[in-house]
Design a protein around this motif. Sequence first.
Motif, PDB file in Angstrom:
ATOM      1  N   GLU A  33       1.018  -1.036   0.003  1.00 24.09           N
ATOM      2  CA  GLU A  33      -0.007  -0.153  -0.022  1.00 24.09           C
ATOM      3  C   GLU A  33       1.153   1.655  -0.201  1.00 24.09           C
ATOM      4  O   GLU A  33       1.750   1.548   0.366  1.00 24.09           O
ATOM      5  N   GLU A  35       2.641   4.668   1.317  1.00 19.70           N
ATOM      6  CA  GLU A  35       3.128   4.742   2.592  1.00 19.70           C
ATOM      7  C   GLU A  35       2.982   3.577   3.998  1.00 19.70           C
ATOM      8  O   GLU A  35       2.126   4.693   5.113  1.00 19.70           O
ATOM      9  N   CYS A  36       2.993   2.854   3.337  1.00 16.54           N
ATOM     10  CA  CYS A  36       3.083   1.708   3.972  1.00 16.54           C
ATOM     11  C   CYS A  36       5.304   1.349   4.992  1.00 16.54           C
ATOM     12  O   CYS A  36       4.380   0.772   6.192  1.00 16.54           O
ATOM     13  N   LYS A  64       6.739   5.365   3.693  1.00 20.16           N
ATOM     14  CA  LYS A  64       5.965   6.912   5.302  1.00 20.16           C
ATOM     15  C   LYS A  64       7.126   7.638   4.297  1.00 20.16           C
ATOM     16  O   LYS A  64       8.080   8.397   4.464  1.00 20.16           O
TER      17      LYS A  64
END
Length: 69
Positions: A33, A35-36, A64
């Motif tokens: 996903e 910004e994970c 992130k």
Amino acid sequence: SEYAVEVTKKRLLLKGINNVDVYLASATSIPLENECVDDIWSWGVIHHIPDSKLVVNEIYRVLKKKGSF
């Protein structure tokens, strides 16, 4: 490569780092996903890929905001 994943896991364990996930994936299509990810480490990959800009964009997509690459 699977070899790179195994070596990376061993190196992390030798440094006492065991709370990470190491993935084998395409650098141009990371199956995560947006910004994970806290940190990304690439070992001998990017300079072999013809469209390195695509790779860097994909890395920053999953990284992130305060993550490190």
